[in-house]
Design a protein around this motif. Structure first.
Motif, PDB file in Angstrom:
ATOM      1  N   SER A 135      83.337  48.318  78.502  1.00 52.41           N
ATOM      2  CA  SER A 135      83.543  48.562  77.000  1.00 52.41           C
ATOM      3  C   SER A 135      85.010  48.422  76.784  1.00 52.41           C
ATOM      4  N   PRO A 136      85.233  47.970  75.541  1.00 51.25           N
ATOM      5  CA  PRO A 136      86.749  47.622  75.161  1.00 51.25           C
ATOM      6  C   PRO A 136      87.626  48.580  75.584  1.00 51.25           C
ATOM      7  N   GLU A 166      91.587  49.688  70.287  1.00 51.65           N
ATOM      8  CA  GLU A 166      90.442  48.682  71.159  1.00 51.65           C
ATOM      9  C   GLU A 166      90.262  47.025  70.195  1.00 51.65           C
ATOM     10  N   ALA A 195      88.639  43.091  71.210  1.00 52.75           N
ATOM     11  CA  ALA A 195      87.606  42.437  70.835  1.00 52.75           C
ATOM     12  C   ALA A 195      88.324  41.113  70.191  1.00 52.75           C
ATOM     13  N   VAL A 244      77.612  42.247  74.521  1.00 50.31           N
ATOM     14  CA  VAL A 244      76.498  43.255  74.667  1.00 50.31           C
ATOM     15  C   VAL A 244      76.676  44.166  73.484  1.00 50.31           C
ATOM     16  N   GLY A 274      77.306  46.965  70.956  1.00 48.67           N
ATOM     17  CA  GLY A 274      77.177  48.638  70.969  1.00 48.67           C
ATOM     18  C   GLY A 274      77.829  49.017  72.519  1.00 48.67           C
ATOM     19  N   ARG A 275      77.953  48.047  73.323  1.00 48.45           N
ATOM     20  CA  ARG A 275      78.391  48.600  74.805  1.00 48.45           C
ATOM     21  C   ARG A 275      79.646  48.001  75.027  1.00 48.45           C
ATOM     22  N   GLY A 276      79.492  46.459  74.908  1.00 49.31           N
ATOM     23  CA  GLY A 276      80.857  45.864  75.451  1.00 49.31           C
ATOM     24  C   GLY A 276      80.743  44.539  75.905  1.00 49.31           C
ATOM     25  N   TYR A 277      81.083  43.862  76.961  1.00 49.47           N
ATOM     26  CA  TYR A 277      81.103  42.495  77.149  1.00 49.47           C
ATOM     27  C   TYR A 277      80.969  42.607  78.724  1.00 49.47           C
ATOM     28  N   GLU A 310      76.548  52.476  71.360  1.00 58.90           N
ATOM     29  CA  GLU A 310      77.750  53.393  70.925  1.00 58.90           C
ATOM     30  C   GLU A 310      78.203  52.824  69.593  1.00 58.90           C
ATOM     31  N   VAL A 326      81.971  51.240  69.406  1.00 58.18           N
ATOM     32  CA  VAL A 326      81.821  49.906  70.044  1.00 58.18           C
ATOM     33  C   VAL A 326      81.652  48.790  69.347  1.00 58.18           C
ATOM     34  N   PHE A 327      80.609  49.153  68.683  1.00 54.63           N
ATOM     35  CA  PHE A 327      79.895  48.039  67.901  1.00 54.63           C
ATOM     36  C   PHE A 327      80.916  47.477  66.559  1.00 54.63           C
ATOM     37  N   GLN A 374      83.847  45.620  68.041  1.00 58.24           N
ATOM     38  CA  GLN A 374      83.370  44.384  68.380  1.00 58.24           C
ATOM     39  C   GLN A 374      83.037  43.642  67.017  1.00 58.24           C
ATOM     40  N   GLY A 421      86.560  42.349  66.225  1.00 54.52           N
ATOM     41  CA  GLY A 421      86.799  41.372  66.798  1.00 54.52           C
ATOM     42  C   GLY A 421      86.283  39.899  66.600  1.00 54.52           C
TER      43      GLY A 421
END
Lengths: 229, 870
Positions: A175-176, A192, A196, A219, A221-224, B725, B728-729, B732, B735
């Protein structure tokens, strides 16, 4: 001088691709269906195949299956179908990459170059054992150098740290926050976004088409995570 | 067992056995009844013999007495054990005075030894010389006898009619047997009756000159008038103790005036009747002196000497004998009955005619005994029976009975057993034939049951009639032929009955025997007709008429109840109560069915296309309604399916067309690109090429969006909901779009809660939504403005809000913006397909989330609402 086989039932597309690839210094062989492609491959020494899926006489998928029985030459599929299922089908029967129509000629050139390099270098066996390797990306922690298909990429220090973290834990989703904590060694209060943005930049450097990444995947909603073949 | 069932021989044997056992049962049963009637089971042999012998002694005694005056000894007395002597005595006391041991006391005798007085039997008879002996079957034990008198009927019942001779003042009774008119000494008139109702009749009897009410009639009347003939004065006088005691003299006066008879005096009742109902009187027939209406016969006429009578034979001209006034009494009495109604009847008793001394008889006694012992040849039983006298015959019967009286029970029992076994076997075997396992019917079983039974009854009746004819023959001619004939006929009757019974058993075995009856056919015809009528009523009659009919029937039943029980409040209440219960049940059933229909309607309204109402138990219109609902549902689900199919087809079409377009488009893009790389000096060409390049790229984007939109809107996409989550979205998103927003001079401001918010969504589809929205924002937001993206949790929902200020004035509503190919800028010359928001909305729908778009002046606001994942 590498030999490339371009196979498509549309002559104009074959001609256009021939122009671009010849300009890059490749010798191009032409074929207009799967059967002809197999014949060419049996006859000539081919280093890469660009092949359409939907063709008369013998379609691309069938040709792929036959081709894999006689050669492990890299194959990039050209497909009008953009659905995931089609891509997965292509990759499972042995294709190394795919490009959806209508394609950007520059992207095709890049992918061809990438595949040829990898094909030739893997054959050379020049990879050092302590290096981190995922797909065409190679990370040398001692020299802090990263190469993509053999070509050196200029990364900032933060980018390098993020890439190293993800490559060390290939397949794992970060996750970030986690990335921030392990790279910056600090608590990520409202920062965060920085991660990104860095990831985005990194992706533009290591991916041919950042919108459809092959290695550094988002990914949602979750991260990378890093993912390689 | 199967073989036995279909064996013809076994059946014949069973028939024979059943016939024999039937005979045994009947014979032994009859014997048993005979024995018990004769007292064989109660009395000793001695007592039985005495009882038998006494009977035959009386018979012989009567015979010898009637033959008293003949010189020849009667034939039956030869070789007999009967010993008798005739003695005359007026009374029993007188007889007891006579020394019966002395042979001199007897007028006639055949004693041949000392008379055992204690064993003798005494037969008494009033012998006139006129009376005679009459018998049936003199040689048979079962024959009987009676003594007749040629002059007199000894009982009033022999008299068929009564005649009143006015001149002589005598009531005569006519005996059809002896063709004689006997004068009546004692006469009783009895009138009985039952009144029709309580206030119908009050009879006043005129007793002489004084009018006095004798009987008030209530529910019944009963008059009894007794008269005795006074020979001296030659009139009837009332007997003491009767109602007419106070009458001095009986006056029966009947006037004959033409055909009309009038009666007076003692027939006071008649008077009244005659007065009241002359019309009845005219109907009196047979009252004239017309000779034809009187029987010819003998008549006793008073001769005037000490009340004596003279007998005239074959009187034809009654007028000479009876005088001018005579009337048949029974006709008058009939008239009374006619006047009073049919519930009245009368009796006339003419009594004691034999007491009159125009008979010259004397009382005789016959003293008799039976010589003991009775012997017969046991070896030649039938001959000794045939030749023996009645005593021998009786002795044979008694000996036989003594021997058989307990044996017959064994015979009866074994006969019954055989009979039952054979009957059961025949029932089981009935209908089974050789060579087939099925029950075979005869052509009888094809006839309707009633016809078969009709034939059966007719046959039985004919044979029964024949048997009775033959059986009468047995009494007179005791011939073995007749007995055999009777037996054969009786057997035929029994066999026919058995055959029909077995036939019925076959019918039962064939199943549903009642189907083959006329009654059943009529019943089913009626049922069919009623059903048809009811069906045509229920389908062809409008609802209102049905309702009226139903209401009419209920009202009619209520009306009937009120009519029947109107006076009886309790019964009426009871009927009312029952009616309410029945009505409640009916209404309740209707209500239940309504509820069922209502539920079905709700289900259908909610879109449950597979819901079917169970109409099996529904009534009338409810059933129809339920069926309609079912067919609506079927039609709807069919329509929905059709629609889905056509949507799928559309999607497929769009996909295929897109694929086909892509190939030429690839060439166009490639060659435009190649052209651009050529060194072109003409500036116009470079400019044109730039347009071609831009538009071909736009076409590419359009095609991709079109495919996406058609798939998303028809749900042809796979949705994998995961726990994501939302924060996080957002990070992202920032980003991914950092550069683009910067390029547009937009400032992205994100606000989200501290704690992570988890939602259920498909990451890639969700990204598509965000991508579209952000692209939109980058394209249409005013440069240098802020874009707010908020995440908050409201009522267990995660709400993500995008807010930005539009570059162009938005004169279009949020709903319209979500339509396909609608774009905020009317110029349509920028990149974009106009499908972005539509796709976003469709994808959100697929994920089960809400997508809301609001336009408020220049403020453009999008709200995404997700369910919070636990």
């Amino acid at each position: 001088m590498y030999n490339i086989l371009v196979c498509d039932d549309e002559k104009d597309i074959v001609s256009a691709l021939k122009i671009y690839l010849t300009a890059d210094g490749y010798q191009v062989f032409e074929a207009y269906n799967g059967k002809e492609a197999i014949e060419v491959i049996e006859r000539e020494e081919i280093h890469l195949v660009l092949m359409d899926v939907m063709m008369p006489v013998m379609d691309g998928i069938t040709a792929m299956v036959k081709l894999r029985q006689i050669s492990n030459v890299p194959v990039i599929l050209l497909t009008a179908k953009s659905e995931d299922t089609d891509k997965i089908l292509g990759l499972t029967v042995g294709a190394d990459d795919y490009v959806t129509k209508p394609f950007n000629p520059v992207e095709v050139q890049a992918r061809v170059k990438s595949q040829i390099r990898r094909y030739m270098q893997l054959g050379g066996g020049s990879i050092k054992q302590e290096n981190l390797v995922i797909g065409g990306i190679e990370l040398d922690d001692r020299t802090k150098e990263v190469t993509l298909d053999g070509e050196k990429i200029a990364l900032t220090r933060t980018e390098y740290e993020i890439l190293k973290l993800l490559m060390e834990h290939s397949g794992q989703v970060f996750s970030p926050n986690q990335i921030y904590e392990s790279v910056w060694k600090d608590n990520p209060y409202g920062t965060e976004n920085t991660v990104a943005v860095h990831i985005r930049h990194l992706r533009e450097k290591v991916e041919i088409n950042p919108a459809e990444p092959r290695y550094l995947k988002v990914v949602w909603g979750r991260g990378y995570k890093m993912e390689g073949k | 067992m199967e073989k036995l069932k279909s064996s013809l021989i076994a059946k014949i044997i069973a028939w024979v056995l059943i016939s024999i056992s039937g005979f045994l049962i009947v014979a032994s049963g009859a014997l048993g009844i005979f024995f018990s009637e004769q007292g064989f089971y109660e009395l000793s042999e001695e007592e039985i013999r005495e009882q038998f012998f006494e009977k035959y002694q009386d018979r012989y005694a009567a015979m010898v007495l009637m033959e008293k005056d003949s010189e020849v000894e009667p034939e039956f007395l030869q070789n007999t054990n009967f010993r008798y002597g005739i003695v005359q005595a007026d009374t029993l006391e007188e007889l007891n005075k006579i020394d019966l041991t002395s042979l001199d006391s007897y007028e006639k005798y055949n004693f041949d030894e000392e008379i055992p007085l204690e064993k003798t039997d005494r037969f008494e008879c009033f012998y006139t010389g006129d009376n005679y002996y009459s018998e049936m079957n003199p040689d048979s034990l079962w024959g009987y006898f009676w003594i007749r008198d040629s002059h007199l009927a000894t009982q009033s019942s022999y008299l068929t009619s009564y005649v009143y001779a006015k001149d002589a003042g005598l009531l005569y009774g006519y005996s059809a047997e002896s063709y004689t008119y006997y004068p009546m000494e004692n006469v009783a008139f009895i009138i009985k009756g039952l009144a029709e109702n309580e206030n119908s009749i009050s009879v006043e009897v005129d007793a002489g000159e004084n009018v006095s009410e004798i009987a008030e009639i209530e529910s019944a009347i009963y008059f009894e008038y007794h008269y005795k003939y006074d020979r001296d004065s030659q009139v009837y006088r009332p007997v003491e103790g009767t109602d007419l005691e106070n009458e001095t003299e009986l006056q029966i006066e009947i006037y004959i005036d033409g055909d009309i008879a009038y009666a007076t005096d003692v027939f006071m009742i008649f008077d009244e009747i005659f007065e009241k109902g002359e019309s009845f009187f005219y109907q009196l027939t047979g009252t004239s002196l017309d000779n034809e209406s009187w029987e010819t016969g003998d008549v006793y006429v008073p001769d005037g000497e000490n009340g004596g009578f003279t007998r005239y034979t074959d009187v034809e001209a009654e007028e000479e004998i009876f005088g001018s006034g005579m009337v048949e009494v029974s006709d008058i009495m009939d008239l009374v009955i006619a006047a009073y109604g049919q519930d009245y009847y009368y009796e006339i008793k003419g009594l004691s005619v034999n007491e009159w001394d125009y008979m010259n008889g004397k009382m005789y006694y016959v003293i008799s005994y039976v010589k003991n012992p009775i012997e017969y040849d046991e070896k030649n039983l039938s001959e000794s029976y045939e030749n023996g006298d009645l005593f021998v015959k009786a002795q044979i019967v008694i000996d036989f009975a003594q021997k058989m009286k307990y044996k017959i029970f064994e015979i009866l029992l074994s006969g019954l057993l055989t009979f039952i076994v054979c009957l059961v076997y025949l029932c089981i075997a009935a209908g089974h034939r050789k060579g087939t396992d099925e029950i075979v019917g005869t052509w009888w079983t094809k006839l309707p049951l009633e016809v078969e039974w009709g034939i059966f009854l007719i046959l039985e009746f004919i044979i029964c009639f024949l048997t009775s004819q033959v059986a009468t023959g047995i009494e007179q001619i005791t011939s073995i032929f007749w007995i055999i004939m009777t037996l054969i006929l009786l057997y035929t009757m029994a066999w026919i009955a058995l055959a029909f019974f077995l036939n019925f058993v076959v019918r039962i075995k064939l199943g549903k025997w009642w189907r083959k009856t006329i009654v059943c056919s009529i019943y089913s015809w009626i049922k069919r007709t009623v059903k048809k009528t009811a069906l045509s009523f229920s389908t062809n009659t409008p609802m209102v008429l049905k309702l009226i009919a139903f209401f009419g029937i209920v009202s009619f039943i209520e009306f009937c109840g009120i009519m029947i029980f109107g006076c009886d409040t309790e019964a009426l209440l009871c009927v009312w109560f029952i009616e309410k219960i029945v009505l409640f049940a009916l209404v309740y059933i209707c209500f239940l069915q309504m509820k069922q229909l209502k539920e079905a309607g709700e289900k259908i309204a909610q879109g449950d296309m597979n819901y079917q109402v169970n109409t099996e138990k529904m009534l009338f219109e409810f059933k129809k309604h339920g069926e309609n609902l079912n067919s609506i549902n079927t039609g709807m689900s069919k329509a929905v399916e059709e629609r889905m199919k056509s949507e799928r087809f559309k999607t497929e079409l769009i996909t295929n067309v897109s694929h086909d377009i892509k190939t030429p488009l690839t060439s166009i893009i490639n060659y435009v690109d190649l052209l651009e790389k050529e060194a072109i000096e003409n500036e116009n060409v470079a400019e044109y090429l730039e347009v071609l390049s831009r538009q071909s790229n736009r076409l590419k984007k359009l095609i991709e969006d079109l495919m996406e939109a058609s798939k998303a809107s028809t749900g042809n996409l796979q949705v994998n909901l995961e726990k994501l989550e939302a924060g996080v979205f957002l990070v992202q998103t920032v980003g991914e779009f950092e550069e683009k927003t910067k390029a547009s001079g937009l400032d992205l401001i994100i606000k989200k809660p501290e704690e992570p918010v988890y939602i259920l969504a498909d990451g890639r589809h969700y990204w598509r939504v965000i991508d579209n929205l952000m692209n939109n924002i980058c394209k249409y937001a005013q440069n240098g403005t802020r874009v707010y993206i908020n995440l908050e949790v409201k009522d267990q929902k995660a709400v993500i809000t995008f807010r930005n200020t539009s570059k162009y004035p938005l004169n279009i509503s949020g709903e319209e913006l979500m339509e396909r190919f609608v774009r905020g800028d009317s110029s349509r010359n920028t990149e974009g397909s106009g499908l972005g928001l539509s796709i976003a909305k469709s994808l959100m729908d697929l994920m089960g989330a809400d997508f809301e778009l609001m336009v408020d002046g220049d403020l453009f606001k999008v709200v995404l609402t997700f369910n919070v994942a636990s």
